[in-house]
Design a protein around this motif. Sequence first.
Motif, PDB file in Angstrom:
ATOM      1  N   GLY A   1       7.922 -16.845  35.634  1.00 17.05           N
ATOM      2  CA  GLY A   1       7.952 -15.838  36.687  1.00 17.05           C
ATOM      3  C   GLY A   1       7.579 -16.339  38.059  1.00 17.05           C
ATOM      4  N   GLY A   2       7.357 -17.650  38.226  1.00 13.09           N
ATOM      5  CA  GLY A   2       6.984 -18.174  39.532  1.00 13.09           C
ATOM      6  C   GLY A   2       8.126 -18.067  40.536  1.00 13.09           C
ATOM      7  N   LEU A   3       7.835 -17.520  41.712  1.00 16.07           N
ATOM      8  CA  LEU A   3       8.811 -17.369  42.788  1.00 16.07           C
ATOM      9  C   LEU A   3       8.256 -17.984  44.062  1.00 16.07           C
ATOM     10  CD1 LEU A   3       9.841 -13.613  42.307  1.00 16.07           C
ATOM     11  CD2 LEU A   3      11.021 -15.621  41.397  1.00 16.07           C
ATOM     12  N   ILE A   4       9.167 -18.475  44.931  1.00  9.34           N
ATOM     13  CA  ILE A   4       8.747 -19.046  46.211  1.00  9.34           C
ATOM     14  C   ILE A   4       9.612 -18.474  47.332  1.00  9.34           C
ATOM     15  CG2 ILE A   4       8.488 -21.139  47.572  1.00  9.34           C
ATOM     16  CD1 ILE A   4       7.864 -22.693  45.137  1.00  9.34           C
TER      17      ILE A   4
ATOM     18  N   ASN B   1       4.631  -8.944  42.661  1.00 11.24           N
ATOM     19  CA  ASN B   1       4.400  -7.980  43.731  1.00 11.24           C
ATOM     20  C   ASN B   1       2.910  -7.980  44.048  1.00 11.24           C
ATOM     21  OD1 ASN B   1       4.425  -5.889  45.531  1.00 11.24           O
ATOM     22  ND2 ASN B   1       5.634  -4.508  44.257  1.00 11.24           N
ATOM     23  N   CYS B   2       2.517  -8.876  44.949  1.00 12.93           N
ATOM     24  CA  CYS B   2       1.102  -9.224  45.092  1.00 12.93           C
ATOM     25  C   CYS B   2       0.390  -8.491  46.216  1.00 12.93           C
ATOM     26  CB  CYS B   2       0.978 -10.724  45.328  1.00 12.93           C
ATOM     27  SG  CYS B   2       1.749 -11.719  44.030  1.00 12.93           S
ATOM     28  N   GLY B   3       1.139  -7.836  47.083  1.00 13.76           N
ATOM     29  CA  GLY B   3       0.503  -7.129  48.174  1.00 13.76           C
ATOM     30  C   GLY B   3      -0.021  -8.073  49.232  1.00 13.76           C
TER      31      GLY B   3
ATOM     32  N   GLN C   1       6.916  -8.001  37.585  1.00 15.27           N
ATOM     33  CA  GLN C   1       7.127  -9.246  36.864  1.00 15.27           C
ATOM     34  C   GLN C   1       8.612  -9.569  36.865  1.00 15.27           C
ATOM     35  OE1 GLN C   1       5.196  -8.499  33.009  1.00 15.27           O
ATOM     36  NE2 GLN C   1       3.453  -9.735  33.697  1.00 15.27           N
ATOM     37  N   SER C   2       8.931 -10.845  36.971  1.00 16.34           N
ATOM     38  CA  SER C   2      10.329 -11.247  37.098  1.00 16.34           C
ATOM     39  C   SER C   2      10.904 -11.884  35.837  1.00 16.34           C
ATOM     40  CB  SER C   2      10.482 -12.225  38.269  1.00 16.34           C
ATOM     41  OG  SER C   2       9.671 -13.366  38.082  1.00 16.34           O
TER      42      SER C   2
ATOM     43  N   LYS D   1      14.661 -10.626  35.502  1.00 15.32           N
ATOM     44  CA  LYS D   1      14.829  -9.264  35.005  1.00 15.32           C
ATOM     45  C   LYS D   1      15.194  -8.308  36.133  1.00 15.32           C
ATOM     46  CE  LYS D   1      10.680  -8.692  33.326  1.00 15.32           C
ATOM     47  NZ  LYS D   1       9.564  -8.084  32.563  1.00 15.32           N
ATOM     48  N   GLY D   2      15.804  -7.181  35.717  1.00 15.82           N
ATOM     49  CA  GLY D   2      15.989  -6.065  36.631  1.00 15.82           C
ATOM     50  C   GLY D   2      17.184  -6.228  37.547  1.00 15.82           C
ATOM     51  N   ALA D   3      17.157  -5.482  38.653  1.00 18.65           N
ATOM     52  CA  ALA D   3      18.233  -5.508  39.640  1.00 18.65           C
ATOM     53  C   ALA D   3      18.076  -6.743  40.520  1.00 18.65           C
ATOM     54  CB  ALA D   3      18.202  -4.235  40.473  1.00 18.65           C
TER      55      ALA D   3
END
Length: 388
Positions: A282-285, A176-178, A166-167, A26-28
């Motif tokens: 939504g999992g990213l690495i 965006n977990c900080g 969220q992706s 999602k998004g840009a």
Amino acid sequence: MSRIALLVALVASFIPQSLAQTPTYKGALTLSPIAGNSKCLSSQNGNANGSPVVIADCTGGAEQLFTFQNGQVTMYGGKMCLDVTDGVNADGTKLQIWQCYAGAPNQAWYYNFWDNSLSWTNRGKCLDLTNWSLSNGNRVQIWGCSPGNPNQFWNVGYMASNLPAQSQNGQTGTNNCGTGSSASSKCQTLWLNSYDDFCLFGPPKTASIGDIEREAVAYCTKGTHGTRVFPPGTFKGVHWVKTPDYVQITGQGDFTKIHVPKGDEGGELDNHGADGNGNPIGGLIYGNVFGNNQQFHEWTEFLSYKEFCIRACVGPNAPNNCNHIYDEMGCQWNMPANYNTGVFESCEGDDSLPMGLYGTSRWHQGVSPTPRAHPVPSSSKCVKTATI
């Protein structure tokens, strides 16, 4: 048959075209050629009409952020669009950005998330990396679409410095977990940095991997990624290897400490499930292995109550090296490596032969007989430690 071709053959006829016109993210988004994760499509002259679309180092600036909406690929808040120069339908026509016009044929695009191609809608032409060159300033073109052509494979993603909340649609956690850590974190972003600074996806609550794969969360060895942290004593052995085309971590442990039920032989987590979303959704690495803060677009992980493996791939052979169609075959078949307990090591190594590929033939899961796993590739320059 490649992973791309197999997925297309199996699912294309079952997915409505309207669901595959845009990425699942999602998004840009950034757009990167499979040839290099550190390179992005960029508008050379900002938001000016006629600005050439070129290859550049990824910065995440406005000139490199694309939003897929209404059949167009837009920039600058939806004001500018990816555009075929003068609408010339010929191999080698270069791309530009131009003011968006609803329904403009020069600005109609179709992203296929099964083969990562971006095609000029109904024209038989695809976005193409001119001359397979990653040189900054190389202007991209259209060319006749050719399935499996690496020049036409475009990853979409996010800069690590600008992660969304969220992706993907349906996501239960956040990206965006900080920083810091929390035992109740719902972070779904992993980091693979070194043998003692890495993460795995695991259950957020006690449940089998197969039942909870879409909701898995990040567990890390360091408490600096905004995730949950592995409890002391989780790992019984860790084997880190960096090859020219991937980073891989394998080993043994007690993963009942992170909610995997005792006796659960586990399952696969990967970037591309049956509906195009990841497992977890939504999992990213990301990692610092092949460059600072680079996203791994192709990856696969297996986790059971006592064994784990994860591989994250880069380069043009990433879909084969991180193939994730063998979800029933487990770690040691998919990622032949050292799984010994009592050893914690960081090595350099050779690429393994791609899982399931034997010469020019692709074995398909469930077909008898099941072939042996490939041999464990050689490794060197191993540095051993007592623990992590």
